[in-house]
Design a protein around this motif. Structure first.
Motif, short mmCIF file in Angstrom:
data_model
loop_
_atom_site.label_atom_id
_atom_site.label_comp_id
_atom_site.label_asym_id
_atom_site.label_seq_id
_atom_site.Cartn_x
_atom_site.Cartn_y
_atom_site.Cartn_z
N VAL A 155 -10.35 6.99 18.16
CA VAL A 155 -10.16 5.72 17.92
C VAL A 155 -11.42 4.78 18.57
N ALA A 156 -11.64 3.94 17.99
CA ALA A 156 -12.57 2.79 18.26
C ALA A 156 -12.00 1.33 18.66
N PRO A 157 -11.49 1.30 19.92
CA PRO A 157 -10.76 0.03 20.08
C PRO A 157 -11.38 -1.02 20.14
N GLY A 158 -12.71 -1.30 20.05
CA GLY A 158 -13.29 -2.63 20.09
C GLY A 158 -13.56 -2.99 21.51
N VAL A 159 -14.22 -4.21 21.51
CA VAL A 159 -14.32 -4.93 22.87
C VAL A 159 -13.37 -6.24 23.05
N GLY A 161 -14.26 -9.27 23.56
CA GLY A 161 -14.46 -10.42 23.00
C GLY A 161 -14.06 -10.52 21.51
N THR A 162 -13.54 -9.29 20.63
CA THR A 162 -13.11 -9.33 19.50
C THR A 162 -11.78 -8.73 19.29
N THR A 163 -11.24 -8.45 20.24
CA THR A 163 -9.74 -7.79 20.26
C THR A 163 -8.80 -8.98 20.95
N GLY A 164 -9.50 -9.43 22.17
CA GLY A 164 -8.48 -10.33 23.05
C GLY A 164 -7.81 -9.44 24.08
N ILE A 165 -8.10 -8.13 24.01
CA ILE A 165 -7.07 -7.19 24.70
C ILE A 165 -8.13 -6.35 25.49
N GLU A 166 -7.94 -6.06 26.92
CA GLU A 166 -8.57 -5.25 27.62
C GLU A 166 -8.64 -3.69 26.92
N THR A 167 -9.66 -3.18 26.85
CA THR A 167 -9.83 -1.89 26.45
C THR A 167 -8.91 -0.90 26.91
N VAL A 168 -8.86 -1.01 28.29
CA VAL A 168 -7.92 0.02 29.09
C VAL A 168 -6.51 -0.18 28.49
N GLU A 169 -6.02 -1.39 28.35
CA GLU A 169 -4.70 -1.77 27.89
C GLU A 169 -4.64 -1.11 26.62
N ILE A 170 -5.39 -1.19 25.68
CA ILE A 170 -5.22 -0.45 24.45
C ILE A 170 -5.07 1.26 24.54
N ILE A 171 -6.00 1.66 25.52
CA ILE A 171 -6.13 3.07 25.68
C ILE A 171 -4.66 3.45 26.15
N LYS A 172 -4.25 2.77 27.25
CA LYS A 172 -3.19 3.09 27.76
C LYS A 172 -1.92 3.23 27.02
N GLY A 173 -1.79 2.27 25.98
CA GLY A 173 -0.65 2.09 25.19
C GLY A 173 -0.76 3.40 24.27
N ILE A 174 -2.11 3.82 23.66
CA ILE A 174 -2.01 5.15 22.83
C ILE A 174 -1.66 6.29 23.73
N VAL A 175 -1.92 6.34 25.03
CA VAL A 175 -1.86 7.58 25.84
C VAL A 175 -0.46 7.60 25.91
N GLN A 176 0.23 6.66 26.50
CA GLN A 176 1.77 6.39 26.47
C GLN A 176 2.60 7.06 25.14
N ASN A 177 2.16 6.64 24.23
CA ASN A 177 2.77 6.75 22.93
C ASN A 177 2.60 8.25 22.22
N VAL A 178 1.25 8.54 22.13
CA VAL A 178 0.97 9.75 21.57
C VAL A 178 1.08 11.13 22.42
N LYS A 179 1.13 10.78 23.77
CA LYS A 179 1.29 11.77 24.80
C LYS A 179 0.25 12.67 24.67
N CYS A 180 -0.97 12.43 25.01
CA CYS A 180 -2.01 13.30 24.92
C CYS A 180 -2.41 13.71 26.13
N ASP A 181 -3.17 15.04 26.21
CA ASP A 181 -3.34 15.67 27.45
C ASP A 181 -4.79 15.34 28.20
N LEU A 182 -5.63 14.80 27.40
CA LEU A 182 -7.06 14.69 27.90
C LEU A 182 -7.63 13.67 26.93
#
Length: 320
Positions: A155-159, A161-182
């Motif tokens: 995934v390319a979560p953007g920045v 300035g264009t999403t209004g969301i901190e990138t790390v917040e987006i990544i945290k949400g993905i990690v928690q939901n899809v249960k990735c290992d790395l």
């Protein structure tokens, strides 16, 4: 250049190799707790720097861990032989850093950091375009997979300035939901030498702090923030105008026999850059080709590391 110069312009040093050289040059000695290993390649070299303790971490301004820098001047050009050599070097470095965390069925999440609308910052999103994604196929079409292909998503979560969301917040949400290992993150970096633009690739097991190289640091993306291992891949695409100006002044003094005065240099550069708020970054005019070339090399290296034994020609069936 000395440390005062970088502090004066709030310049962050993204490459551990450059940070080591700057500090070693300032002190005139090796840095305790920092280990270096160099491997020669047919067209370049691989330098591995390991920061082994907290004291070295503080001196270097980099987290403890391993930083692998692949340096190849011909990386700028579309030479198939060189591209393959560097892709293999990327794969070798990634394999070494991931080996302790990766199992055959480990789910790996690839994150392409950066702004796809700004070419010098688009390396992450562009690399993601060429990554084979397979997680969905494990669930919906396992028969379409080649034996040995682990689940991978990208995934390319953007920045901000264009999403209004901190990138790390987006990544945290993905990690928690899809249960990735790395997580593997790819981002553009800032260099302190024009020679490193498009010719160096840094791979580390310490994560990354987006925006730090251009003076706009965001929350870090690392094991502490995500709760799982993070491998970072970065390529310098810009350099500070202050750095270029200072190097030019130093070179002029060397060539003419004039005495270089750091204070005069700093004040002169400040005066010129005051029109840009004191900060300006520069990228080469051929940045489009550099991004495209590097994205393909990095994505191939990642694919080799994640899908060992899978033929390269098969990767295209699993990309967007």
């Amino acid at each position: 250049m000395n440390l005062d110069f970088y502090r004066a312009f709030s310049i962050s040093v993204d490459l551990a190799l450059e940070a080591r050289d700057i500090i070693r040059g300032a002190t005139g000695r090796e840095i305790p707790g920092v280990e270096e290993r160099v491997q020669q390649l047919p067209n370049g070299k691989v330098t591995t720097i390991t920061i082994k303790d907290k004291n070295a971490e503080q001196v270097m301004g980099k987290p403890m861990g391993t930083y692998v820098t692949i340096e190849v001047q011909r990386l700028r050009f579309k030479d198939p032989e060189v591209q393959e050599e560097i892709s293999q070097a990327v794969a070798q470095a990634l394999t070494a850093l991931m080996s302790a965390h990766l199992r055959p069925q480990s789910h790996v999440l690839i994150i392409g950091l950066g702004n796809w609308k700004a070419t010098p910052d688009s390396l992450g999103p562009k690399t993601v375009e060429y990554i084979p994604v397979t997680r969905h196929l494990h669930k919906y079409a396992p028969e379409a997979l080649i034996t040995g292909m682990r689940p991978v998503s990208a995934v390319a979560p953007g920045v901000l300035g264009t999403t209004g969301i901190e990138t790390v917040e987006i990544i945290k949400g993905i990690v928690q939901n899809v249960k990735c290992d790395l997580v593997v993150v790819i981002d553009a970096l800032a260099a302190q030498s024009t020679e490193r633009i498009g010719t160096s690739i840094q791979i580390s097991n310490t994560g990354i702090q987006p925006g730090s190289g251009i003076g706009n640091p965001r929350e870090p993306i690392n094991h502490e923030t995500l709760g799982i291992p993070v491998i970072a891949i970065g390529v310098p695409t810009v350099v500070s105008a202050a750095t270029i100006a200072n190097q030019a002044i130093q070179r002029y003094c060397q060539n003419t026999g004039a005495i270089f005065n750091q204070e005069i240099s700093l004040n002169s550069i400040r005066a010129v850059l005051s029109y840009f708020g004191g900060s300006l970054t520069v990228t080469p005019k051929e940045i489009d080709d550099l991004i495209e070339n590097t994205a393909r090399i990095v994505s191939t290296g990642i694919s080799y590391a994640l899908f060992p034994g899978i033929p390269k020609e098969s990767f295209g069936f699993y990309t967007s």
